[in-house]
Design an enzyme around this catalytic site. Structure first.
Site, PDB file in Angstrom:
ATOM      1  N   ASP A 192      42.261  40.223  39.022  1.00 18.36           N
ATOM      2  CA  ASP A 192      41.422  39.536  38.205  1.00 18.36           C
ATOM      3  C   ASP A 192      41.445  38.096  37.587  1.00 18.36           C
ATOM      4  O   ASP A 192      43.022  37.912  37.509  1.00 18.36           O
ATOM      5  CB  ASP A 192      40.961  40.492  36.804  1.00 18.36           C
ATOM      6  CG  ASP A 192      39.740  39.992  36.234  1.00 18.36           C
ATOM      7  OD1 ASP A 192      38.817  40.147  36.491  1.00 18.36           O
ATOM      8  OD2 ASP A 192      39.974  39.249  35.101  1.00 18.36           O
ATOM      9  N   GLU A 223      57.594  46.408  49.075  1.00 20.44           N
ATOM     10  CA  GLU A 223      58.333  47.673  48.845  1.00 20.44           C
ATOM     11  C   GLU A 223      57.988  48.883  49.372  1.00 20.44           C
ATOM     12  O   GLU A 223      58.426  49.919  49.651  1.00 20.44           O
ATOM     13  CB  GLU A 223      58.879  47.691  47.316  1.00 20.44           C
ATOM     14  CG  GLU A 223      59.837  46.626  46.941  1.00 20.44           C
ATOM     15  CD  GLU A 223      59.966  46.698  45.439  1.00 20.44           C
ATOM     16  OE1 GLU A 223      59.575  47.507  44.721  1.00 20.44           O
ATOM     17  OE2 GLU A 223      60.078  45.703  44.868  1.00 20.44           O
TER      18      GLU A 223
HETATM   19  C1  GLC Z   1      36.443  38.451  36.393  1.00 16.14           C
HETATM   20  C2  GLC Z   1      35.715  39.645  36.244  1.00 16.14           C
HETATM   21  C3  GLC Z   1      34.643  39.604  35.065  1.00 16.14           C
HETATM   22  C4  GLC Z   1      35.227  39.657  33.888  1.00 16.14           C
HETATM   23  C5  GLC Z   1      36.122  38.382  34.171  1.00 16.14           C
HETATM   24  C6  GLC Z   1      37.149  38.386  32.675  1.00 16.14           C
HETATM   25  O1  GLC Z   1      35.746  37.383  36.551  1.00 16.14           O
HETATM   26  O2  GLC Z   1      35.042  40.073  37.552  1.00 16.14           O
HETATM   27  O3  GLC Z   1      33.975  40.737  35.276  1.00 16.14           O
HETATM   28  O4  GLC Z   1      34.269  39.493  32.962  1.00 16.14           O
HETATM   29  O5  GLC Z   1      37.072  38.354  35.209  1.00 16.14           O
HETATM   30  O6  GLC Z   1      38.093  39.487  32.966  1.00 16.14           O
END
Ligand code: GLC
Length: 509
Positions: A192, A223
């Site tokens: 993310d 690994e």
């Molecule tokens: C990414 C995710 C989104 C979230 C953001 C913060 O963009 O896809 O849904 O709100 O990160 O974690």
């Protein structure tokens, strides 16, 4: 599947909270997902990517993670997650989970410790006063004050304090978290906000040191056998984007340039060519993405006068021709699935669900809505619980007569769009996806493409297998090259390919 299954995979995104509710409490869960695994097997996907499933106060739909080594009780238990991974594997489906390394939750043990003890704040960004005037990506200041007067940084919601990646403990923690899940059989992680981890005093996007993090993660993944790292990297500069895909870093990353394109032949061709030109030299397979839990659903997007996507919701509620959008979404799906590399399908895309734009404000949950003072509708409209069966809400989303109302309301009109209604309708979106994914498995996926000569409103190319894909984005019907039509997103007219339609032609000879 081959050693490099991920290079050409079809990956289905499960937004767990809205997929299927196995215990009737109104929220999707692992029990619901497990009971629908046969549906996903039948759809013909190779892997599932699940949005965060960890314990979370849900300040941002689970992207505020309180514990990276457990499962949110609303979704189930760790034992159930392990069982789910086994069951998916028994069906030949890989499992990819979401890892959120840029920020945590205010309910995490580390943040609670930091609040209680100012000497334990170095894992986050605390300061006596805001160090800059950064705005949160969801709106408002990116700094929030705690009771003793200090401030902490959160690029997103105040419930999501940013980690300080200058602290070695943070590096160690995430390497351990990766091993925790790889040890449990997880086949890959979606990372993310992957470009945001490293901060300087003045910048946080795409700083060079972030690549050191992923070189280390790649060593961890290596690994294990065939485990992959997928980056969520929103960068306008494709050269900078491709740096994340160098051979010792991430395996793949979402192609948001393609997702953001207008339904326009020149823009799409530009994006495809740029994608191939930046990926091929480093040996990384491209990805093709039309939808996810953060963006307006394609059926709605493609039915507007402006068919491109940009964050901010400015096009929300503008006039939309859903029939046109639906027709184009079908054509776009066949185009995306024919391109070389892997492809993503966001749950409900295979049902042709539109964005739900008329949610009452009081049911909206996305912090983007509240933090923008209501000017941005947020992302709830693409996260509505799936319609599985029946004639009225909850459309089989929750099982049993006592099933609670889903956490976001479903439109009555979705009775025509349930998986059950579409299963037996040969012309349905569901059957288009099923057939396309079956053909794709055999004839498409990883490889190269060769453009064919065509009019400027037409995209036509042949793949390694000899399959030809033709998309007509012009107003007039066009003739097709020689070959048997294997699949088309809409009926041909007098042997011609109509406007907003894609056809796949079989390999010749
Ligand atoms: C990414 C995710 C989104 C979230 C953001 C913060 O963009 O896809 O849904 O709100 O990160 O974690």
């Amino acid at each position: 599947m081959s050693q490099t299954w991920w290079r050409g995979a079809a990956i289905y995104q499960v937004y767990l909270r809205s997929f299927a509710d196995g215990n009737g409490d109104g929220a999707g869960d692992l029990a619901g997902l497990r009971s629908h695994l046969p549906y996903l097997k039948d759809l013909g996907i190779d892997a599932i990517w699940l949005n965060p499933w960890y314990p979370s106060p849900m300040a941002d739909g689970g992207y505020d993670v309180a514990d990276y080594r457990d499962i949110e009780p609303v979704f189930g238990t760790l034992a159930e997650a392990e069982r789910f991974i086994e069951e998916a594997h028994e069906l030949g489906i890989k499992v990819i989970i979401d890892v959120v390394p840029n920020h945590s939750s205010t309910e995490s043990a580390w943040f609670k410790e930091a609040l209680a003890n100012p000497a334990a704040r170095d894992r986050f960004w605390f300061a006596d006063e805001p160090l800059n005037d950064w705005q949160s990506i969801f709106g408002g200041s990116a700094w929030t004050q705690v009771p003793d007067g200090q401030w902490y940084l959160h690029l997103f919601d105040p419930g999501q304090p940013d980690f300080n990646w200058n602290n070695p403990e943070v590096h160690q923690e995430f390497e351990d978290v990766l091993r925790f899940w790889f040890d449990r059989g997880v086949d890959g992680v979606r990372i993310d906000s992957a470009a945001l981890l490293i901060k300087s005093d003045t910048a946080y996007e795409d700083l060079d040191e972030v690549h050191d993090v992923y070189r280390r993660w790649r060593e961890v993944a290596d690994e294990y056998d065939e485990r992959i790292l997928i980056g969520e990297v929103w960068l306008p500069d494709q050269e900078r984007f491709a740096r994340y895909l160098r051979p010792d870093e991430l395996h793949t990353a979402f192609n948001f340039d393609f997702l953001s394109c207008a339904w326009d032949p020149a823009d799409l061709r530009r994006s495809i060519d740029l994608t191939l030109a930046t990926h091929t030299p480093i040996g990384a397979p491209p990805t093709w993405v039309l939808a996810n839990h953060d963006v307006t659903r394609p059926v709605t997007r493609y039915g507007r006068a402006d068919t491109s996507f940009a964050h901010g919701g400015a096009l929300h509620g503008t006039p939309t021709d859903l029939e046109l959008g639906y027709r184009r979404a079908r054509a776009a799906a066949l185009l995306a699935m024919a391109l070389p590399g892997s492809v993503y399908v966001y749950q409900g895309e295979e049902l042709g669900l539109p964005e739900v734009e008329d949610l009452p404000d009081e049911v909206r949950q996305d912090p983007m809505h509240a933090r923008s003072g209501g000017t941005n509708p947020g992302r709830d409209g693409c996260r509505i619980p799936l319609p599985w069966s029946g004639d009225e809400p909850p459309f089989g989303f929750g099982t049993g007569p006592g099933a609670a109302t889903p956490w976001l309301p479903q439109p009555e009109s979705w009775r025509k769009l349930t998986a059950e209604a579409q299963r037996t309708d040969l012309g349905s979106m569901l059957n288009l996806y099923r057939t396309a994914l079956r053909i794709r498995r055999e004839l498409l996926g990883d490889g190269t493409l060769t453009w064919l000569p065509s009019g400027e409103k037409v995209l036509a190319f042949t793949r390694d297998s000899g399959l030809t894909c033709v998309t007509n984005l012009g107003a007039e019907p066009v003739p097709l090259p020689a070959g048997e039509v294997l699949l088309a997103s809409g009926p041909l007219v007098d042997g011609l390919l109509p406007s907003d339609t894609t056809a796949w032609l079989s390999p010749q000879g």
